[in-house]
Design an enzyme around this catalytic site. Structure first.
Site, PDB file in Angstrom:
ATOM      1  N   HIS A  39       0.834  -1.221   0.000  1.00 54.10           N
ATOM      2  CA  HIS A  39       0.000   0.000   0.000  1.00 54.10           C
ATOM      3  C   HIS A  39       0.864   1.265   0.000  1.00 54.10           C
ATOM      4  CE1 HIS A  39      -3.959  -1.927   0.338  1.00 54.10           C
ATOM      5  NE2 HIS A  39      -3.324  -2.841   1.053  1.00 54.10           N
ATOM      6  N   GLU A 161      -6.675  -1.219 -15.763  1.00 57.00           N
ATOM      7  CA  GLU A 161      -7.228  -1.734 -14.495  1.00 57.00           C
ATOM      8  C   GLU A 161      -8.073  -0.650 -13.807  1.00 57.00           C
ATOM      9  OE1 GLU A 161      -5.721  -4.785 -12.817  1.00 57.00           O
ATOM     10  OE2 GLU A 161      -7.085  -4.620 -11.131  1.00 57.00           O
ATOM     11  N   ASP A 173       2.023  -3.802  -9.498  1.00 52.01           N
ATOM     12  CA  ASP A 173       1.750  -5.128 -10.058  1.00 52.01           C
ATOM     13  C   ASP A 173       2.120  -5.188 -11.534  1.00 52.01           C
ATOM     14  OD1 ASP A 173       0.675  -5.322  -7.568  1.00 52.01           O
ATOM     15  OD2 ASP A 173      -1.413  -5.397  -8.238  1.00 52.01           O
TER      16      ASP A 173
HETATM   17  C1  GLA Z   1      -2.904  -4.282  -5.107  1.00 51.58           C
HETATM   18  C2  GLA Z   1      -2.702  -3.122  -6.082  1.00 51.58           C
HETATM   19  C3  GLA Z   1      -1.263  -2.598  -6.032  1.00 51.58           C
HETATM   20  C4  GLA Z   1      -0.841  -2.302  -4.588  1.00 51.58           C
HETATM   21  C5  GLA Z   1      -1.191  -3.469  -3.666  1.00 51.58           C
HETATM   22  C6  GLA Z   1      -0.961  -3.151  -2.217  1.00 51.58           C
HETATM   23  O1  GLA Z   1      -2.142  -5.368  -5.504  1.00 51.58           O
HETATM   24  O2  GLA Z   1      -2.992  -3.526  -7.406  1.00 51.58           O
HETATM   25  O3  GLA Z   1      -1.149  -1.458  -6.852  1.00 51.58           O
HETATM   26  O4  GLA Z   1      -1.418  -1.107  -4.138  1.00 51.58           O
HETATM   27  O5  GLA Z   1      -2.534  -3.884  -3.800  1.00 51.58           O
HETATM   28  O6  GLA Z   1       0.391  -2.918  -1.963  1.00 51.58           O
END
Ligand code: GLA
Length: 364
Positions: A39, A161, A173
């Site tokens: 986060h 997304e 991600d």
């Molecule tokens: C999800 C989101 C990422 C990131 C994580 C928490 O995977 O897609 O962008 O914020 O949560 O770290």
């Protein structure tokens, strides 16, 4: 003469049976597991993911008849639509979102057919959606010979997304799926996108266990956390929480829960920066344990099953540290363990977890 492995021959002929023509392009992308920096990405901070062996694969061809046809081998589901139409929520929406974003960016994309097959676990916090987006964009790049690099792919995937799946995610991600590898951790500054591949601590490797609890309400809770962080940054007078180095008096004076949310992000950024200074495996493990406590107490994205599984992992003698991974609210835990000990750690931990009435699983 070299022959394609039987699984490839099989899927190419399945593509032919589905669409009446062979695939013209193919691509793949991995899931990811985040070691530290949770986060923090939408707060313009630091993250430390690595990729997992599981992949999403896509084969594609031009459709030639104005229709888009996407087949998911996992769901055994075919979704068809035409230009101007929108596919229903689900796997097809991710591919559609990638195509829409490519067009908005100025690329020419014709109607196409594709077959998707994935072994990235869904709903476990291992970024099956980013794997699908990056695989789709790589496949579209190959099919239409698009001049687009791996960073641009990650940015377009993230926008797909946000705009078409409704999750206001950061870029971790998609950057991990597009630029990461499984032998290193990808140290990424999510503000500048400066990055560096860093080795795992000496004598250590990562394992990933599923808590067996699917993520619930994660999208709405995730978007709420993001809004809380933005409000905290605004009240503190900075562009993003990344710009605060100490959880000092100004942070303590924020109204709850914004004080705790900000403290998590600030301390989590510090933990990532500490980890990439080249710490030992036990020190890295301590940082992971502190990250879990912060996600549980300050960011409040854990659930009882994750706390139980993390507790069992942390108490195991071959485990350096463990934490929930991904957005939270269920899904998987990651642990740093002594190299080569996975074969004994994983069943022992899952047996202790089962004794408490839970059903976990080995993911990596
Ligand atoms: C999800 C989101 C990422 C990131 C994580 C928490 O995977 O897609 O962008 O914020 O949560 O770290």
């Amino acid at each position: 003469m070299s022959r394609a492995p039987s699984s490839q021959r099989l899927s190419a002929s399945h593509f032919q049976r589905l669409f009446g023509r062979p695939p013209e392009a193919a691509a793949e992308a991995p899931g990811r597991v985040n070691l530290l920096g949770e986060h923090t990405d939408y707060n313009e901070g630091f993250v430390l993911p690595t990729t997992i062996p599981q992949l999403t694969r896509i084969e594609l061809a031009r459709s030639g008849d104005g229709h888009y046809r996407y087949y998911s081998a996992n769901l055994d589901q075919l979704v068809t639509y035409r230009d101007g139409e929108e596919p229903p929520p689900g796997f097809a929406r991710y591919v559609y979102g990638c195509i829409q974003m490519l067009r908005e960016t100025g690329f020419q994309v014709e109607p196409c057919t594709c077959r998707i097959n994935s072994d990235v676990p869904i709903g476990a916090g291992l970024s099956s959606s980013a794997a699908l987006e990056v695989a789709a964009l790589r496949g579209l790049r190959a099919l239409f010979r698009l001049a687009i690099d791996d960073v641009a792919i990650a940015k377009i995937a993230q926008q797909a997304e946000i705009r078409y799946a409704g999750v206001h995610c950061g870029i971790m991600d998609q950057m991990a799926a597009s630029l990461g590898d499984a032998r290193h951790m990808l140290f990424l500054d999510t503000r500048t996108l400066e990055r560096r591949l860093v080795p795992f601590p000496d004598g250590a490797e990562a394992i990933v266990l599923d808590s067996g609890v699917p993520r619930k309400l994660s999208d709405s809770a995730y978007n709420l956390r993001r809004r809380e962080c933005e409000e905290a940054a605004q009240r503190l007078g900075v562009p993003a929480l990344r710009d605060i180095q100490e959880a000092g008096d100004a942070v303590k004076a924020l109204p709850p829960p914004l004080d705790r949310r900000a403290r998590h992000v600030i301390t989590e950024d510090r933990r990532v920066l500490e980890a990439v200074r080249g710490v030992s495996a036990p020190e890295f493990g301590e940082l992971m344990n502190a990250s879990h406590a912060s996600l549980r107490d300050d960011f409040e994205v854990s659930v009882p099953a994750l706390d139980v599984l993390v507790g069992i992992l942390q108490a195991h003698p071959w485990v350096f540290g463990a934490r929930l991974t991904g957005a939270g609210f269920g899904g998987a835990c990651v642990a740093l363990i002594a190299q080569g000990m996975g074969a004994s750690v994983k069943p022992q931990v899952l047996a202790a977890y089962a004794d408490l009435g839970y059903r976990g699983a080995v993911l990596v």
